[in-house]
Motif scaffolding. Structure first.
Motif, short mmCIF file in Angstrom:
data_model
loop_
_atom_site.label_atom_id
_atom_site.label_comp_id
_atom_site.label_asym_id
_atom_site.label_seq_id
_atom_site.Cartn_x
_atom_site.Cartn_y
_atom_site.Cartn_z
N ALA A 1 0.81 -1.22 0.00
CA ALA A 1 0.00 0.00 0.00
C ALA A 1 0.84 1.26 0.00
CB ALA A 1 -0.94 -0.01 1.20
N ALA A 2 2.00 1.23 0.64
CA ALA A 2 2.82 2.44 0.75
C ALA A 2 3.52 2.79 -0.56
CB ALA A 2 3.86 2.25 1.85
N THR A 3 3.66 1.83 -1.46
CA THR A 3 4.42 2.07 -2.69
C THR A 3 3.62 1.85 -3.97
OG1 THR A 3 5.24 -0.21 -2.65
CG2 THR A 3 6.60 1.47 -1.56
N VAL A 4 2.41 1.36 -3.87
CA VAL A 4 1.62 1.06 -5.06
C VAL A 4 1.41 2.32 -5.90
CG1 VAL A 4 -0.59 1.40 -3.89
CG2 VAL A 4 -0.48 -0.07 -5.91
N GLN A 5 1.39 2.13 -7.21
CA GLN A 5 1.10 3.22 -8.14
C GLN A 5 -0.12 2.82 -8.97
OE1 GLN A 5 4.71 4.01 -10.36
NE2 GLN A 5 5.70 4.96 -8.61
N PRO A 6 -1.31 3.12 -8.48
CA PRO A 6 -2.53 2.72 -9.18
C PRO A 6 -2.57 3.29 -10.60
CG PRO A 6 -3.02 3.52 -6.98
CD PRO A 6 -1.60 3.89 -7.26
N ARG A 7 -3.14 2.52 -11.51
CA ARG A 7 -3.22 2.97 -12.90
C ARG A 7 -4.68 3.03 -13.35
NH1 ARG A 7 -4.06 -1.49 -16.22
NH2 ARG A 7 -3.55 -3.54 -15.32
N GLU A 8 -4.95 3.99 -14.20
CA GLU A 8 -6.29 4.15 -14.72
C GLU A 8 -6.63 3.01 -15.68
OE1 GLU A 8 -8.35 6.40 -13.75
OE2 GLU A 8 -7.02 7.78 -12.68
N GLN A 9 -7.91 2.71 -15.79
CA GLN A 9 -8.36 1.73 -16.77
C GLN A 9 -8.38 2.38 -18.16
OE1 GLN A 9 -11.93 -0.45 -15.74
NE2 GLN A 9 -11.55 -0.21 -13.56
N HIS A 10 -7.98 1.61 -19.16
CA HIS A 10 -7.96 2.11 -20.53
C HIS A 10 -8.68 1.13 -21.44
CE1 HIS A 10 -5.24 5.39 -19.51
NE2 HIS A 10 -4.47 4.52 -18.88
N GLY A 11 -9.41 1.66 -22.40
CA GLY A 11 -10.13 0.81 -23.33
C GLY A 11 -11.63 0.90 -23.13
N GLU A 12 -12.35 0.29 -24.04
CA GLU A 12 -13.80 0.30 -24.00
C GLU A 12 -14.31 -0.75 -23.01
OE1 GLU A 12 -17.51 1.80 -25.03
OE2 GLU A 12 -15.52 2.50 -25.67
N PRO A 13 -15.10 -0.35 -22.03
CA PRO A 13 -15.60 -1.34 -21.06
C PRO A 13 -16.68 -2.23 -21.66
CG PRO A 13 -16.53 0.81 -20.59
CD PRO A 13 -15.52 1.02 -21.69
N SER A 14 -16.77 -3.44 -21.12
CA SER A 14 -17.88 -4.33 -21.43
C SER A 14 -18.49 -4.79 -20.11
CB SER A 14 -17.41 -5.54 -22.26
OG SER A 14 -16.44 -6.29 -21.55
N TYR A 15 -19.71 -5.29 -20.17
CA TYR A 15 -20.43 -5.58 -18.94
C TYR A 15 -21.11 -6.94 -19.01
CZ TYR A 15 -19.84 -0.63 -17.95
OH TYR A 15 -19.30 0.62 -17.72
N TYR A 16 -21.09 -7.64 -17.87
CA TYR A 16 -21.82 -8.88 -17.71
C TYR A 16 -23.03 -8.63 -16.81
CZ TYR A 16 -17.78 -11.52 -19.49
OH TYR A 16 -16.77 -12.03 -20.27
N ARG A 17 -24.14 -9.25 -17.17
CA ARG A 17 -25.34 -9.10 -16.35
C ARG A 17 -25.32 -10.10 -15.19
NH1 ARG A 17 -28.69 -13.35 -17.13
NH2 ARG A 17 -28.59 -14.48 -19.11
N LYS A 18 -26.21 -9.87 -14.24
CA LYS A 18 -26.34 -10.77 -13.10
C LYS A 18 -26.95 -12.09 -13.54
CE LYS A 18 -28.43 -11.11 -8.50
NZ LYS A 18 -29.27 -10.44 -7.48
N ARG A 19 -26.41 -13.19 -13.03
CA ARG A 19 -26.94 -14.50 -13.32
C ARG A 19 -28.07 -14.85 -12.34
NH1 ARG A 19 -24.37 -17.62 -16.69
NH2 ARG A 19 -25.04 -19.55 -15.69
N GLY A 20 -29.03 -15.61 -12.82
CA GLY A 20 -30.13 -16.05 -11.99
C GLY A 20 -30.38 -17.53 -12.16
N PRO A 21 -31.38 -18.09 -11.49
CA PRO A 21 -31.65 -19.53 -11.59
C PRO A 21 -31.84 -20.02 -13.02
CG PRO A 21 -32.89 -18.56 -9.78
CD PRO A 21 -32.26 -17.41 -10.52
N ALA A 22 -32.47 -19.21 -13.87
CA ALA A 22 -32.72 -19.65 -15.24
C ALA A 22 -31.44 -19.86 -16.03
CB ALA A 22 -33.61 -18.64 -15.96
N ASP A 23 -30.36 -19.21 -15.61
CA ASP A 23 -29.10 -19.36 -16.32
C ASP A 23 -28.43 -20.70 -16.06
OD1 ASP A 23 -28.79 -16.75 -17.67
OD2 ASP A 23 -28.86 -15.97 -15.63
N SER A 24 -28.94 -21.46 -15.11
CA SER A 24 -28.40 -22.80 -14.81
C SER A 24 -29.29 -23.91 -15.36
CB SER A 24 -28.24 -22.97 -13.29
OG SER A 24 -27.31 -22.05 -12.78
N ARG A 25 -30.18 -23.55 -16.29
CA ARG A 25 -31.09 -24.56 -16.85
C ARG A 25 -30.43 -25.27 -18.02
NH1 ARG A 25 -35.62 -21.65 -17.49
NH2 ARG A 25 -35.08 -21.01 -19.60
N LEU A 26 -30.46 -26.60 -17.99
CA LEU A 26 -29.94 -27.44 -19.05
C LEU A 26 -31.05 -27.87 -20.00
CD1 LEU A 26 -27.71 -29.73 -16.81
CD2 LEU A 26 -26.94 -27.78 -18.15
N ASP A 27 -30.66 -28.24 -21.20
CA ASP A 27 -31.61 -28.73 -22.20
C ASP A 27 -31.46 -30.24 -22.29
OD1 ASP A 27 -33.09 -29.42 -24.41
OD2 ASP A 27 -32.25 -27.87 -25.71
#
Length: 214
Positions: free
Chosen positions: A148-174
């Protein structure tokens, strides 16, 4: 004076809690570590770690700490949002990047402190995947205390992408599709919170995947 560390994990049933408790014990000699369930309990200190925290941590709370840090399982700015390591495995990746970043008002948009790569074998099941994730989270928390005393944080670069929240339906198999085609979904489905399941002949069935070692 020892370092004051608070960890907010809002789900008491989350598997990471056993790891957090172990980490707190390991640091009892050099830090006062407290695991909190609600950000309203975060009264101030040196570090506030947000681990599987599903609350918005406002600037008023963050101002009580020297550092407020989030653990997020993607190579930000790609993969902001929910359950990023699960989505990436379902995309066919053999692992993910675990990022430690500063908490800010915008979702997963803070400066990056440190990143490590987490490999996930193609035959690892949910419990084994989580073990690798949780071990890596503790590694990053150790890193934060040491650097913590020496860290040099860096900004994020690039276009962000996003994941949605998963729910019970996302674990349904066919049931009409081959098992091999759905193996990744089966192995990432949380058997307790979001179990893999399928509907067949008018009923719903739960599936639990466990390795059977020879």
């Amino acid at each position: 004076m020892s370092t004051i560390v608070h960890i907010v994990c809002t789900d008491p049933a989350h598997g990471v809690n056993a790891w957090l408790q172990r980490w707190a014990i390991a640091h009892a000699h050099d830090a006062q570590v407290h695991i909190l369930r609600d950000a309203r309990e975060a009264v101030g200190g040196d570090f506030l770690f947000l681990v599987s925290c599903h609350q918005i941590i406002g600037a008023d709370v963050r101002a009580r700490y020297r550092h407020t840090l989030v653990l997020h399982a993607s190579a930000l700015p790609a993969g902001r949002g929910m359950s990023p390591h699960v989505w990436q495995i379902l995309e066919g990746r053999g692992g993910f990047t675990l990022t430690m970043l500063e908490a800010v008002d915008a979702l997963d948009a803070g400066r990056i402190w440190h990143q490590i790569e987490v490999e996930v074998p193609p035959n690892a099941v949910c419990l084994e995947i989580n073990e690798r994730l949780f071990d890596a989270e503790l590694t990053l928390m150790d890193w934060a205390l040491d650097n913590a005393a020496t860290v040099q944080p860096r900004e994020q670069h690039g276009e962000p992408s996003y994941y949605r929240k998963r729910g019970p339906a996302d674990s349904r198999l066919d049931p009409e599709r081959p098992l091999a085609e759905q193996f990744d979904l089966l192995r990432v489905s949380d058997p307790e919170r979001y179990p893999a399941h399928f509907e067949y002949r008018g009923r719903r069935y739960r599936l639990r995947l466990e390795p059977m070692e020879s």
